[in-house]
Design an enzyme around this catalytic site. Structure first.
Site, PDB file in Angstrom:
ATOM      1  N   SER A  70       0.831  -1.213   0.000  1.00 28.66           N
ATOM      2  CA  SER A  70       0.000   0.000   0.000  1.00 28.66           C
ATOM      3  C   SER A  70       0.863   1.258   0.000  1.00 28.66           C
ATOM      4  O   SER A  70       0.552   2.246  -0.687  1.00 28.66           O
ATOM      5  CB  SER A  70      -0.951  -0.002   1.200  1.00 28.66           C
ATOM      6  OG  SER A  70      -0.252  -0.141   2.423  1.00 28.66           O
ATOM      7  N   TYR A  71       1.939   1.233   0.752  1.00 33.61           N
ATOM      8  CA  TYR A  71       2.846   2.376   0.791  1.00 33.61           C
ATOM      9  C   TYR A  71       3.495   2.593  -0.576  1.00 33.61           C
ATOM     10  O   TYR A  71       3.560   3.727  -1.079  1.00 33.61           O
ATOM     11  CB  TYR A  71       3.916   2.155   1.857  1.00 33.61           C
ATOM     12  CG  TYR A  71       4.869   3.305   2.034  1.00 33.61           C
ATOM     13  CD1 TYR A  71       4.517   4.401   2.821  1.00 33.61           C
ATOM     14  CD2 TYR A  71       6.125   3.313   1.432  1.00 33.61           C
ATOM     15  CE1 TYR A  71       5.393   5.470   2.997  1.00 33.61           C
ATOM     16  CE2 TYR A  71       6.995   4.369   1.593  1.00 33.61           C
ATOM     17  CZ  TYR A  71       6.634   5.441   2.377  1.00 33.61           C
ATOM     18  OH  TYR A  71       7.504   6.500   2.532  1.00 33.61           O
ATOM     19  N   ALA A  72       3.972   1.509  -1.176  1.00 29.39           N
ATOM     20  CA  ALA A  72       4.610   1.617  -2.497  1.00 29.39           C
ATOM     21  C   ALA A  72       3.632   2.165  -3.531  1.00 29.39           C
ATOM     22  O   ALA A  72       3.986   3.025  -4.343  1.00 29.39           O
ATOM     23  CB  ALA A  72       5.151   0.256  -2.931  1.00 29.39           C
TER      24      ALA A  72
ATOM     25  N   SER B 195       0.991   4.036  -2.977  1.00 27.33           N
ATOM     26  CA  SER B 195       0.682   5.441  -2.679  1.00 27.33           C
ATOM     27  C   SER B 195       1.821   6.359  -3.106  1.00 27.33           C
ATOM     28  O   SER B 195       1.582   7.443  -3.656  1.00 27.33           O
ATOM     29  CB  SER B 195       0.379   5.617  -1.191  1.00 27.33           C
ATOM     30  OG  SER B 195       1.531   5.456  -0.383  1.00 27.33           O
ATOM     31  N   LYS B 196       3.045   5.954  -2.886  1.00 29.22           N
ATOM     32  CA  LYS B 196       4.178   6.808  -3.236  1.00 29.22           C
ATOM     33  C   LYS B 196       4.444   6.790  -4.743  1.00 29.22           C
ATOM     34  O   LYS B 196       4.935   7.788  -5.300  1.00 29.22           O
ATOM     35  CB  LYS B 196       5.427   6.383  -2.458  1.00 29.22           C
ATOM     36  CG  LYS B 196       5.336   6.698  -0.964  1.00 29.22           C
ATOM     37  CD  LYS B 196       5.147   8.193  -0.708  1.00 29.22           C
ATOM     38  CE  LYS B 196       5.157   8.539   0.777  1.00 29.22           C
ATOM     39  NZ  LYS B 196       5.034   9.994   1.023  1.00 29.22           N
TER      40      LYS B 196
END
Length: 256
Positions: free
Chosen positions: A160-162, A164-165
């Site tokens: 999810s972080y990857a 989003s970024k």
């Protein structure tokens, strides 16, 4: 105007999200040192008397404090309405607020995905759209997103972080394409592996920490203060012809 004068932010007002700790705190202090007054917002920021407020005031700059949970869409819109009503002009927007939630993809639950995307991408777009429309109207403004090494790479156990970024990288370019002609600069900083609270899990993992350090040409984790010069550059007249760029501050990580 001399070259050093272009970096002067006297008379400017900067809104910095996630300013209480880590990268956001360091960037807020750097902008204040360069002359800007600071509007700070964070999910746990005290209404008055916070450490960051004391540090900004010690630099003889003004500080206004707001508290907002960026995972709460209504709270975000309430914050935007209030900050725009109470501040006539916001010259600089630093989109630093963020979260990271770790689980392998096959175990990564919906609530991890939803919260991370809401804080790291959805809220960033909404806030930038609402502050940015005023910048476009007056044909002046600086927007600085905080991207990541995972804007370019996939990472491990942080899908999810990857995602989003990665979205932040594309949003930077998309807004720059539309707003550059209106005198608004939209760029991003991509920090490498930094000694912050978000990176504690990796630093405390002896295997992952060694693997990371072995790859960084500089040989050490970055410090939040390493972003200071770059954020002042992107917020200042020195970067007036820079649009849609992602500046890597990574100790050489992506070069290897």
């Amino acid at each position: 105007m001399g070259i050093l004068d272009k970096f002067n932010l006297d008379g400017k007002v900067a809104l910095v999200s996630g300013c209480k700790h880590g990268l956001g705190r360091a960037m807020a202090l750097a902008l204040a040192e360069a002359g800007a007054d600071i509007i700070g917002v964070s999910v746990t920021l005290e209404e008055s008397g916070s450490e960051i407020e004391k540090e900004i005031v010690a630099l003889k700059r003004k500080f206004k404090s707001y508290r907002c949970d960026f995972s709460d869409r209504k709270a975000l819109y309430d914050f935007i309405a209030r900050v725009k009503a109470e501040n006539a002009v916001i010259d600089i927007l630093v989109n630093n607020a963020g979260t990271i939630m770790r689980k392998p993809a096959v175990e990564h639950p919906d609530d991890y995905w939803d919260k991370t995307m809401e804080v790291n991408l959805n809220a960033q777009f909404i806030l930038t759209r609402e502050i940015g429309k005023d910048m476009v109207a007056r044909k002046s403004g600086k927007v600085i997103f905080v991207a990541s090494m995972l804007t370019f790479q996939g990472g491990i156990t942080v899908p999810s972080y990857a995602a989003s970024k990665g979205g932040i990288g594309q949003l930077t370019k998309a807004l720059a394409n539309e707003w550059a002609v209106h005198g608004v600069n939209v760029n991003a900083i991509a920090p490498g592996y930094m000694a912050t609270r978000l990176g504690e899990g990796l630093r405390n993992d002896p295997v992952r920490s060694k693997a990371i350090l072995d790859r960084i040409p500089a040989g050490h984790w970055g410090e939040p203060e390493d972003l200071g010069g770059v954020v002042v550059f992107l917020a200042s007249a020195a970067s007036d012809y820079l649009h849609g760029s992602i500046v890597n501050v990574d100790g050489g990580w992506l070069s290897r």
